[in-house]
Design a protein around this motif. Structure first.
Motif, PDB file in Angstrom:
ATOM      1  N   GLU A  44      25.768   9.705 -11.329  1.00 53.65           N
ATOM      2  CA  GLU A  44      26.525   9.683 -10.068  1.00 53.65           C
ATOM      3  C   GLU A  44      25.650   9.162  -8.925  1.00 53.65           C
ATOM      4  O   GLU A  44      26.114   8.410  -8.072  1.00 53.65           O
ATOM      5  N   GLU A  45      24.377   9.567  -8.936  1.00 50.92           N
ATOM      6  CA  GLU A  45      23.454   9.054  -7.920  1.00 50.92           C
ATOM      7  C   GLU A  45      23.214   7.558  -8.121  1.00 50.92           C
ATOM      8  O   GLU A  45      23.110   6.799  -7.140  1.00 50.92           O
ATOM      9  N   ALA A  49      23.866   4.689  -5.429  1.00 49.93           N
ATOM     10  CA  ALA A  49      22.778   3.782  -5.037  1.00 49.93           C
ATOM     11  C   ALA A  49      23.204   2.316  -5.141  1.00 49.93           C
ATOM     12  O   ALA A  49      22.898   1.510  -4.258  1.00 49.93           O
ATOM     13  N   VAL A  50      23.923   1.976  -6.222  1.00 48.47           N
ATOM     14  CA  VAL A  50      24.422   0.603  -6.361  1.00 48.47           C
ATOM     15  C   VAL A  50      25.362   0.262  -5.216  1.00 48.47           C
ATOM     16  O   VAL A  50      25.269  -0.817  -4.600  1.00 48.47           O
ATOM     17  N   ARG A  51      26.260   1.176  -4.902  1.00 47.21           N
ATOM     18  CA  ARG A  51      27.237   0.909  -3.835  1.00 47.21           C
ATOM     19  C   ARG A  51      26.565   0.837  -2.475  1.00 47.21           C
ATOM     20  O   ARG A  51      26.968   0.034  -1.616  1.00 47.21           O
ATOM     21  N   ARG A  52      25.524   1.630  -2.276  1.00 47.12           N
ATOM     22  CA  ARG A  52      24.768   1.548  -1.016  1.00 47.12           C
ATOM     23  C   ARG A  52      24.068   0.193  -0.916  1.00 47.12           C
ATOM     24  O   ARG A  52      24.041  -0.430   0.150  1.00 47.12           O
ATOM     25  N   ARG A  74      27.098   0.007 -18.553  1.00 41.77           N
ATOM     26  CA  ARG A  74      28.302   0.814 -18.286  1.00 41.77           C
ATOM     27  C   ARG A  74      28.274   1.404 -16.872  1.00 41.77           C
ATOM     28  O   ARG A  74      29.280   1.374 -16.154  1.00 41.77           O
ATOM     29  N   VAL A  75      27.121   1.942 -16.478  1.00 36.21           N
ATOM     30  CA  VAL A  75      26.999   2.537 -15.138  1.00 36.21           C
ATOM     31  C   VAL A  75      27.155   1.465 -14.060  1.00 36.21           C
ATOM     32  O   VAL A  75      27.857   1.657 -13.059  1.00 36.21           O
ATOM     33  N   LEU A  76      26.513   0.303 -14.268  1.00 38.70           N
ATOM     34  CA  LEU A  76      26.599  -0.774 -13.283  1.00 38.70           C
ATOM     35  C   LEU A  76      28.031  -1.276 -13.163  1.00 38.70           C
ATOM     36  O   LEU A  76      28.538  -1.479 -12.044  1.00 38.70           O
ATOM     37  N   GLY A  77      28.699  -1.470 -14.291  1.00 39.41           N
ATOM     38  CA  GLY A  77      30.089  -1.925 -14.255  1.00 39.41           C
ATOM     39  C   GLY A  77      30.981  -0.963 -13.498  1.00 39.41           C
ATOM     40  O   GLY A  77      31.837  -1.374 -12.698  1.00 39.41           O
ATOM     41  N   ARG A  78      30.772   0.350 -13.727  1.00 40.76           N
ATOM     42  CA  ARG A  78      31.583   1.349 -13.026  1.00 40.76           C
ATOM     43  C   ARG A  78      31.292   1.329 -11.524  1.00 40.76           C
ATOM     44  O   ARG A  78      32.210   1.432 -10.697  1.00 40.76           O
ATOM     45  N   ALA A  79      30.005   1.182 -11.180  1.00 40.00           N
ATOM     46  CA  ALA A  79      29.634   1.194  -9.760  1.00 40.00           C
ATOM     47  C   ALA A  79      30.202  -0.009  -9.017  1.00 40.00           C
ATOM     48  O   ALA A  79      30.633   0.108  -7.863  1.00 40.00           O
ATOM     49  N   LEU A  80      30.214  -1.159  -9.660  1.00 39.26           N
ATOM     50  CA  LEU A  80      30.698  -2.373  -9.000  1.00 39.26           C
ATOM     51  C   LEU A  80      32.212  -2.345  -8.827  1.00 39.26           C
ATOM     52  O   LEU A  80      32.734  -2.725  -7.778  1.00 39.26           O
ATOM     53  N   ARG A 295      16.478   4.445  -8.550  1.00 41.48           N
ATOM     54  CA  ARG A 295      17.232   5.530  -9.179  1.00 41.48           C
ATOM     55  C   ARG A 295      17.943   6.401  -8.155  1.00 41.48           C
ATOM     56  O   ARG A 295      18.591   7.370  -8.529  1.00 41.48           O
ATOM     57  N   SER A 296      17.803   6.059  -6.878  1.00 43.91           N
ATOM     58  CA  SER A 296      18.407   6.901  -5.841  1.00 43.91           C
ATOM     59  C   SER A 296      18.839   6.043  -4.657  1.00 43.91           C
ATOM     60  O   SER A 296      18.377   4.912  -4.483  1.00 43.91           O
ATOM     61  N   VAL A 297      19.709   6.617  -3.847  1.00 40.35           N
ATOM     62  CA  VAL A 297      20.142   5.956  -2.616  1.00 40.35           C
ATOM     63  C   VAL A 297      18.937   5.689  -1.726  1.00 40.35           C
ATOM     64  O   VAL A 297      18.788   4.611  -1.137  1.00 40.35           O
ATOM     65  N   GLU A 298      18.023   6.657  -1.647  1.00 40.40           N
ATOM     66  CA  GLU A 298      16.843   6.500  -0.789  1.00 40.40           C
ATOM     67  C   GLU A 298      15.999   5.299  -1.223  1.00 40.40           C
ATOM     68  O   GLU A 298      15.555   4.505  -0.383  1.00 40.40           O
ATOM     69  N   GLN A 299      15.791   5.146  -2.530  1.00 41.20           N
ATOM     70  CA  GLN A 299      15.020   3.994  -3.009  1.00 41.20           C
ATOM     71  C   GLN A 299      15.747   2.684  -2.717  1.00 41.20           C
ATOM     72  O   GLN A 299      15.120   1.686  -2.352  1.00 41.20           O
ATOM     73  N   ALA A 300      17.056   2.691  -2.875  1.00 41.22           N
ATOM     74  CA  ALA A 300      17.834   1.487  -2.570  1.00 41.22           C
ATOM     75  C   ALA A 300      17.651   1.095  -1.106  1.00 41.22           C
ATOM     76  O   ALA A 300      17.455  -0.080  -0.774  1.00 41.22           O
TER      77      ALA A 300
END
Length: 326
Positions: A44-45, A49-52, A74-80, A295-300
């Protein structure tokens, strides 16, 4: 600085900073139990992070079918989701893995497998095309690679991919792919500790983009000094090709002393150490597109903030070379 760069002769425009999606694949392993991921991850994080990153202007995301044994895709596809058309999507193939056990089981350099792998990646990513399809077998026999290059040309003609590249640190191998009309890039290691002048020269000569993995030296250029505590992290049992981490209990002291010597330059103008490492890459060549992991919004947010400061100056580049005696 210019906040976009072009993927070589393809004309495809991307943000000058891409995001690498190895870490968000979570844990996976080699057949002998060697960890190949970056440890546990919160899906979920990762999605947040991808969306941020999208909101901050990142338009280039690089993954591979084998990261997390399919999980990263799979995670990237869902986030996009519905924003797929806003970005340039890169993935890789060549490794064979078991998605259920999250285990790398081998490699398959045949054109038939390339097609099966591409079909599977499209399904996991939830898309109808890959913008940049990359061969993930870095040391493959060039004759076999030439067959795969030709297969990629077929995929382009069919509209399944827009361009292709080889992820390799060998300029001679990269040159084999560069002979293909729709080859757009080379993906290779590049960071302030590991320069790659021959590959950058090839990119210049062949009009290719230089996509830079390990831009932060697996975390060492982000200030990481201790080995990872997570047994599922590749850095806890570093394979021979993973430089800078000694036996896995801590970072290599020689690397740390060199990074310390560079710290004043890299943290100039209010940059963090990681932002300075990315600034060095942008200054190194106008063709570079670094792809730090996250791996996190903060890193993004930290990575995306790097381009506000722009590249290092030519004087600073020269000073880095002097300090590193190269």
């Amino acid at each position: 600085m210019e906040i976009t760069r072009t993927l070589g002769r393809s004309g495809i425009e991307v943000s000058a900073l891409g995001f690498g999606c190895w870490a968000i694949g979570g844990e996976w392993q080699a057949a002998d139990g060697q960890p190949l991921g970056w440890g546990k991850v919160d899906d979920e994080e990762s999605v947040r992070a991808v969306r941020r990153a999208l909101d901050l202007g990142i338009t280039f995301f690089d993954t591979a079918d084998t990261y997390g044994a399919g999980h990263s895709e799979r995670v990237l596809g869902r986030a996009l989701g519905k924003r797929r058309d806003d970005i340039v999507l890169a993935t890789k193939w060549g490794n064979v893995f078991d998605e259920d056990t999250r285990t790398l089981t081998g490699a398959d350099p045949t054109p038939a497998y390339a097609r099966r792998a591409l079909t599977a990646s499209l399904e996991r990513l939830g898309t109808d095309r890959v913008d940049l399809y990359q061969l993930h077998l870095s040391d493959l026999d060039p004759a076999l690679a030439a067959e795969l290059r030709d297969a990629c040309e077929e995929f382009v003609a069919e509209g399944l991919i827009r361009a292709y590249a080889w992820s390799t640190d060998d300029p001679a191998r990269a040159a084999v792919f560069a002979e293909g009309e729709h080859c757009a890039a080379v993906q290779h290691a590049l960071n302030v500790m590991q320069d790659a002048p021959d590959l950058l020269a090839l990119c210049e000569e062949s009009n290719l983009a230089s996509i830079n993995r390990s831009p932060l030296a697996m975390g060492l250029l982000a200030g990481k000094r201790q080995g990872p505590r997570d047994a599922g992290d590749i850095r806890s049992r570093p394979p021979a090709w993973l430089q800078g981490f000694g036996d896995g209990t801590a970072a290599d002291p020689e690397w740390l002393s060199r990074i310390d010597a560079l710290k004043e330059i890299l943290t100039s103008d209010g940059r963090t150490l990681a932002q300075g490492a990315l600034a060095w890459i942008w200054a190194r060549s106008p063709r570079t597109v670094p792809i730090p992991g996250f791996r996190s919004v903060e890193q993004a947010e930290q990575n995306a903030a790097a381009w506000e400061k722009g590249p290092l100056t030519a004087v600073q580049l020269t000073e880095v070379n002097r300090i590193l005696e190269r």
